[in-house]
Write a protein that holds these residues in place. Structure first.
Motif, PDB file in Angstrom:
ATOM      1  N   ARG A 125      13.151  -3.034  -8.519  1.00 26.67           N
ATOM      2  CA  ARG A 125      13.393  -3.223  -7.082  1.00 26.67           C
ATOM      3  C   ARG A 125      12.359  -4.177  -6.487  1.00 26.67           C
ATOM      4  NH1 ARG A 125      11.849   0.597  -2.789  1.00 26.67           N
ATOM      5  NH2 ARG A 125      10.867   1.621  -4.551  1.00 26.67           N
ATOM      6  N   VAL A 126      12.822  -5.112  -5.672  1.00 22.07           N
ATOM      7  CA  VAL A 126      11.935  -6.075  -5.019  1.00 22.07           C
ATOM      8  C   VAL A 126      11.177  -5.371  -3.897  1.00 22.07           C
ATOM      9  CG1 VAL A 126      11.818  -8.197  -3.658  1.00 22.07           C
ATOM     10  CG2 VAL A 126      13.363  -8.059  -5.623  1.00 22.07           C
ATOM     11  N   LEU A 127       9.848  -5.387  -4.005  1.00 22.40           N
ATOM     12  CA  LEU A 127       8.983  -4.760  -3.007  1.00 22.40           C
ATOM     13  C   LEU A 127       8.412  -5.774  -2.026  1.00 22.40           C
ATOM     14  CD1 LEU A 127       7.036  -2.395  -5.422  1.00 22.40           C
ATOM     15  CD2 LEU A 127       9.041  -1.852  -4.024  1.00 22.40           C
TER      16      LEU A 127
ATOM     17  N   GLY B 253      -0.340  -1.413  -0.608  1.00 25.65           N
ATOM     18  CA  GLY B 253      -1.126  -2.385  -1.362  1.00 25.65           C
ATOM     19  C   GLY B 253      -0.337  -3.535  -1.959  1.00 25.65           C
ATOM     20  N   VAL B 254       0.965  -3.587  -1.706  1.00 27.37           N
ATOM     21  CA  VAL B 254       1.786  -4.665  -2.256  1.00 27.37           C
ATOM     22  C   VAL B 254       1.352  -6.016  -1.680  1.00 27.37           C
ATOM     23  CG1 VAL B 254       4.142  -5.594  -2.428  1.00 27.37           C
ATOM     24  CG2 VAL B 254       3.738  -3.133  -2.709  1.00 27.37           C
ATOM     25  N   GLY B 255       1.108  -6.065  -0.384  1.00 27.41           N
ATOM     26  CA  GLY B 255       0.647  -7.307   0.246  1.00 27.41           C
ATOM     27  C   GLY B 255      -0.665  -7.787  -0.334  1.00 27.41           C
ATOM     28  N   ARG B 256      -1.582  -6.868  -0.581  1.00 23.62           N
ATOM     29  CA  ARG B 256      -2.874  -7.217  -1.175  1.00 23.62           C
ATOM     30  C   ARG B 256      -2.680  -7.833  -2.558  1.00 23.62           C
ATOM     31  NH1 ARG B 256      -7.922  -5.976  -0.086  1.00 23.62           N
ATOM     32  NH2 ARG B 256      -7.342  -4.474   1.495  1.00 23.62           N
TER      33      ARG B 256
ATOM     34  N   VAL C  17       6.813  -8.123   2.792  1.00 27.28           N
ATOM     35  CA  VAL C  17       6.750  -6.876   2.033  1.00 27.28           C
ATOM     36  C   VAL C  17       7.835  -5.975   2.612  1.00 27.28           C
ATOM     37  CG1 VAL C  17       5.354  -4.849   1.475  1.00 27.28           C
ATOM     38  CG2 VAL C  17       4.292  -7.109   1.524  1.00 27.28           C
ATOM     39  N   ALA C  18       8.632  -5.369   1.740  1.00 24.88           N
ATOM     40  CA  ALA C  18       9.699  -4.473   2.188  1.00 24.88           C
ATOM     41  C   ALA C  18       9.120  -3.402   3.098  1.00 24.88           C
ATOM     42  CB  ALA C  18      10.389  -3.836   0.977  1.00 24.88           C
ATOM     43  N   ASP C  19       9.868  -3.075   4.138  1.00 23.02           N
ATOM     44  CA  ASP C  19       9.389  -2.074   5.095  1.00 23.02           C
ATOM     45  C   ASP C  19       8.944  -0.794   4.396  1.00 23.02           C
ATOM     46  OD1 ASP C  19       9.949  -3.834   7.192  1.00 23.02           O
ATOM     47  OD2 ASP C  19      11.923  -2.972   7.572  1.00 23.02           O
ATOM     48  N   ALA C  20       9.711  -0.310   3.418  1.00 22.06           N
ATOM     49  CA  ALA C  20       9.394   0.939   2.719  1.00 22.06           C
ATOM     50  C   ALA C  20       8.163   0.827   1.833  1.00 22.06           C
ATOM     51  CB  ALA C  20      10.591   1.386   1.878  1.00 22.06           C
TER      52      ALA C  20
ATOM     53  N   SER D  64      13.612  -7.381   7.932  1.00 20.84           N
ATOM     54  CA  SER D  64      12.233  -6.959   8.169  1.00 20.84           C
ATOM     55  C   SER D  64      12.056  -6.438   9.597  1.00 20.84           C
ATOM     56  CB  SER D  64      11.285  -8.140   7.937  1.00 20.84           C
ATOM     57  OG  SER D  64       9.972  -7.792   8.321  1.00 20.84           O
ATOM     58  N   ARG D  65      11.486  -5.256   9.711  1.00 17.98           N
ATOM     59  CA  ARG D  65      11.195  -4.699  11.045  1.00 17.98           C
ATOM     60  C   ARG D  65      10.189  -5.553  11.804  1.00 17.98           C
ATOM     61  NH1 ARG D  65      10.535   0.849   8.630  1.00 17.98           N
ATOM     62  NH2 ARG D  65       8.366   0.272   8.813  1.00 17.98           N
ATOM     63  N   ALA D  66       9.407  -6.339  11.097  1.00 16.49           N
ATOM     64  CA  ALA D  66       8.431  -7.207  11.764  1.00 16.49           C
ATOM     65  C   ALA D  66       9.104  -8.265  12.628  1.00 16.49           C
ATOM     66  CB  ALA D  66       7.531  -7.870  10.730  1.00 16.49           C
ATOM     67  N   TYR D  67      10.387  -8.503  12.386  1.00 19.75           N
ATOM     68  CA  TYR D  67      11.107  -9.532  13.136  1.00 19.75           C
ATOM     69  C   TYR D  67      12.214  -8.930  13.995  1.00 19.75           C
ATOM     70  CZ  TYR D  67       8.471 -13.182  10.918  1.00 19.75           C
ATOM     71  OH  TYR D  67       7.444 -13.991  10.523  1.00 19.75           O
ATOM     72  N   GLU D  68      11.999  -7.742  14.497  1.00 17.84           N
ATOM     73  CA  GLU D  68      12.941  -7.142  15.433  1.00 17.84           C
ATOM     74  C   GLU D  68      12.593  -7.588  16.844  1.00 17.84           C
ATOM     75  OE1 GLU D  68      14.099  -2.972  13.220  1.00 17.84           O
ATOM     76  OE2 GLU D  68      12.427  -2.950  14.612  1.00 17.84           O
ATOM     77  N   GLY D  69      13.483  -7.311  17.761  1.00 17.48           N
ATOM     78  CA  GLY D  69      13.227  -7.604  19.171  1.00 17.48           C
ATOM     79  C   GLY D  69      13.051  -9.083  19.435  1.00 17.48           C
ATOM     80  N   PRO D  70      11.991  -9.439  20.160  1.00 15.87           N
ATOM     81  CA  PRO D  70      11.833 -10.844  20.561  1.00 15.87           C
ATOM     82  C   PRO D  70      11.620 -11.797  19.381  1.00 15.87           C
ATOM     83  CG  PRO D  70       9.859  -9.599  21.080  1.00 15.87           C
ATOM     84  CD  PRO D  70      10.896  -8.604  20.640  1.00 15.87           C
ATOM     85  N   PHE D  71      11.228 -11.273  18.225  1.00 16.03           N
ATOM     86  CA  PHE D  71      10.990 -12.127  17.066  1.00 16.03           C
ATOM     87  C   PHE D  71      12.258 -12.382  16.236  1.00 16.03           C
ATOM     88  CE2 PHE D  71       6.817  -9.938  17.653  1.00 16.03           C
ATOM     89  CZ  PHE D  71       6.093 -11.056  18.037  1.00 16.03           C
TER      90      PHE D  71
END
Length: 165
Positions: A74-76, A101-104, A93-96, A39-46
């Motif tokens: 495919r897992v979204l 609206g997948v998170g919703r 949620v997959a970066d792509a 997940s790009r949300a956990y790049e860098g300091p995360f």
């Protein structure tokens, strides 16, 4: 359209392909682990928080883990709901697939499952960049969970989804 185990819906209003939410199985473990670790949300300091993280078959068996899958299987995205006490333990949620609206759909399904289990609220200790998303989905901020080095080097918002019974 909705049952306790599956839900179908469109991830976005543009008429994109339908998304099916289903209960995760042990066979999903590697794909869910990959989704977390890449997940790009956990790049860098995360990054240290998810380095070596594993979503194993035992975890999937023990909790309410549900997958959002596209027509091609495919897992979204996915979420994990711990019921005692009620907490959204994981949601990715997959970066792509982000912004479609997948998170919703996942949050809506999670709140339905929590309601069916009799929960009046679901706690979320949020990844700081995800706080705005959860607030937009109806969560409210109830506190802050302090950093716990070395794995978690930053304070995290503590949120709660109220569940109407």
């Amino acid at each position: 359209m909705t049952s306790p185990m599956t839900r179908r819906g469109r991830a976005d209003r543009s008429g994109g392909p339908p998304v099916r939410i289903r209960r995760a199985t042990a066979r999903d473990a590697k794909r869910l682990t990959s989704l977390v670790r890449t997940s790009r949300a956990y790049e860098g300091p995360f990054a240290p928080m998810v380095a070596g993280y594993r979503v194993g078959p035992d975890y999937i068996d023990a909790h309410e883990v549900h997958v959002a899958a596209g027509e091609d299987g495919r897992v979204l995205g996915f979420y994990a709901l711990v019921l005692s006490p009620p907490e959204l333990d994981l949601m990715f949620v997959a970066d792509a697939a982000q912004g479609r609206g997948v998170g919703r759909l996942l949050v809506g399904h999670m709140t339905e499952r929590a309601r069916a289990a009799g929960a009046s609220a679901v706690r979320v200790v949020s990844h700081p960049p995800a706080e705005g998303f959860y607030l937009g989905m109806g969560a409210r901020r109830v506190g802050t969970v302090r950093a716990n080095p070395p794995a978690v080097m930053w304070d995290r918002p503590e949120l709660e989804f109220p569940i109407a019974l």
